[in-house]
Design a protein around this motif. Structure first.
Motif, PDB file in Angstrom:
ATOM      1  N   GLU A   3       0.957  -1.261   0.118  1.00  0.00           N
ATOM      2  CA  GLU A   3       0.150   0.076  -0.014  1.00  0.00           C
ATOM      3  C   GLU A   3       0.877   1.329  -0.020  1.00  0.00           C
ATOM      4  OE1 GLU A   3      -3.005   0.431   2.816  1.00  0.00           O
ATOM      5  OE2 GLU A   3      -3.625  -1.528   2.772  1.00  0.00           O
ATOM      6  N   THR A   4       0.752   2.229  -0.946  1.00  0.00           N
ATOM      7  CA  THR A   4       1.221   3.387  -0.803  1.00  0.00           C
ATOM      8  C   THR A   4       0.421   4.482  -0.022  1.00  0.00           C
ATOM      9  OG1 THR A   4       0.178   4.001  -3.030  1.00  0.00           O
ATOM     10  CG2 THR A   4       2.574   3.145  -2.978  1.00  0.00           C
ATOM     11  N   PRO A   5       1.196   5.136   0.889  1.00  0.00           N
ATOM     12  CA  PRO A   5       0.439   6.216   1.351  1.00  0.00           C
ATOM     13  C   PRO A   5      -0.156   7.230   0.543  1.00  0.00           C
ATOM     14  CG  PRO A   5       2.687   6.365   2.130  1.00  0.00           C
ATOM     15  CD  PRO A   5       2.484   5.246   1.258  1.00  0.00           C
ATOM     16  N   ARG A  82       3.170  12.170  -2.448  1.00  0.00           N
ATOM     17  CA  ARG A  82       3.695  12.115  -3.818  1.00  0.00           C
ATOM     18  C   ARG A  82       5.047  12.044  -4.333  1.00  0.00           C
ATOM     19  NH1 ARG A  82       0.429  16.448  -6.035  1.00  0.00           N
ATOM     20  NH2 ARG A  82      -1.153  15.540  -4.741  1.00  0.00           N
ATOM     21  N   THR A  83       5.571  13.143  -3.539  1.00  0.00           N
ATOM     22  CA  THR A  83       6.938  13.632  -4.137  1.00  0.00           C
ATOM     23  C   THR A  83       8.080  12.938  -3.083  1.00  0.00           C
ATOM     24  OG1 THR A  83       6.958  15.652  -2.736  1.00  0.00           O
ATOM     25  CG2 THR A  83       6.050  15.831  -5.211  1.00  0.00           C
ATOM     26  N   GLY A  84       7.544  12.634  -1.910  1.00  0.00           N
ATOM     27  CA  GLY A  84       8.685  12.092  -0.917  1.00  0.00           C
ATOM     28  C   GLY A  84       9.505  12.922  -0.320  1.00  0.00           C
ATOM     29  N   ARG A  85       9.191  14.350  -0.415  1.00  0.00           N
ATOM     30  CA  ARG A  85      10.288  15.214   0.031  1.00  0.00           C
ATOM     31  C   ARG A  85       9.322  16.273   0.691  1.00  0.00           C
ATOM     32  NH1 ARG A  85      11.000  18.926  -4.389  1.00  0.00           N
ATOM     33  NH2 ARG A  85      10.335  17.963  -6.510  1.00  0.00           N
ATOM     34  N   ASP A  86       9.977  16.828   1.861  1.00  0.00           N
ATOM     35  CA  ASP A  86       9.342  17.874   2.584  1.00  0.00           C
ATOM     36  C   ASP A  86      10.365  18.753   3.304  1.00  0.00           C
ATOM     37  OD1 ASP A  86       7.635  19.468   3.925  1.00  0.00           O
ATOM     38  OD2 ASP A  86       7.489  17.986   5.741  1.00  0.00           O
ATOM     39  N   ASN A  87      10.322  20.114   2.658  1.00  0.00           N
ATOM     40  CA  ASN A  87      11.389  21.028   3.401  1.00  0.00           C
ATOM     41  C   ASN A  87      10.725  21.851   4.297  1.00  0.00           C
ATOM     42  OD1 ASN A  87       9.741  22.605   2.054  1.00  0.00           O
ATOM     43  ND2 ASN A  87      11.361  23.429   0.693  1.00  0.00           N
ATOM     44  N   GLY A  88       9.646  21.533   5.107  1.00  0.00           N
ATOM     45  CA  GLY A  88       8.978  22.045   6.007  1.00  0.00           C
ATOM     46  C   GLY A  88       8.403  23.279   5.429  1.00  0.00           C
TER      47      GLY A  88
END
Length: 101
Positions: A3-5, A82-88
């Motif tokens: 399962e993908t979140p 979706r992108t797998g990145r979070d810079n805050g």
């Protein structure tokens, strides 16, 4: 099949702010000693009544703010998933190619 979140991890601050705003809008009108008086009148209407009517409009505005806070956080979480990145400081509008004003 794994399962993908659909959403990334949540930041608690937007939800805490939303909860505080909602609780304030519920609790403050319930503290009757704040407004259990006749004066000042507004167009002949005692303070007791127009204060409660005023809270209808205040709470509508507060609910609108809470809606904006929660939907922005949800958009941020979807982008992270979706992108797998979070810079805050992810701006949901900039991820769709829109420029913030």
């Amino acid at each position: 099949m794994p399962e993908t979140p659909t959403r990334g991890p949540a930041r608690p601050l937007p939800y805490v702010i939303s909860g505080i705003l909602l609780v304030a809008g519920i609790v403050l009108p319930l503290i009757v000693p704040i407004y259990a008086r006749h004066d000042p009148d507004l167009f002949g209407m005692p303070f007791f009544y127009w204060y409660q009517i005023l809270w209808i409009f205040i709470e509508a505005f507060v609910l609108w703010i809470v809606y904006i806070i929660v939907t922005r956080e949800d958009k941020r979480r979807r982008i992270v998933a979706r992108t797998g990145r979070d810079n805050g400081t992810t701006n949901p509008d900039s991820a769709r190619g829109q420029v913030s004003k």
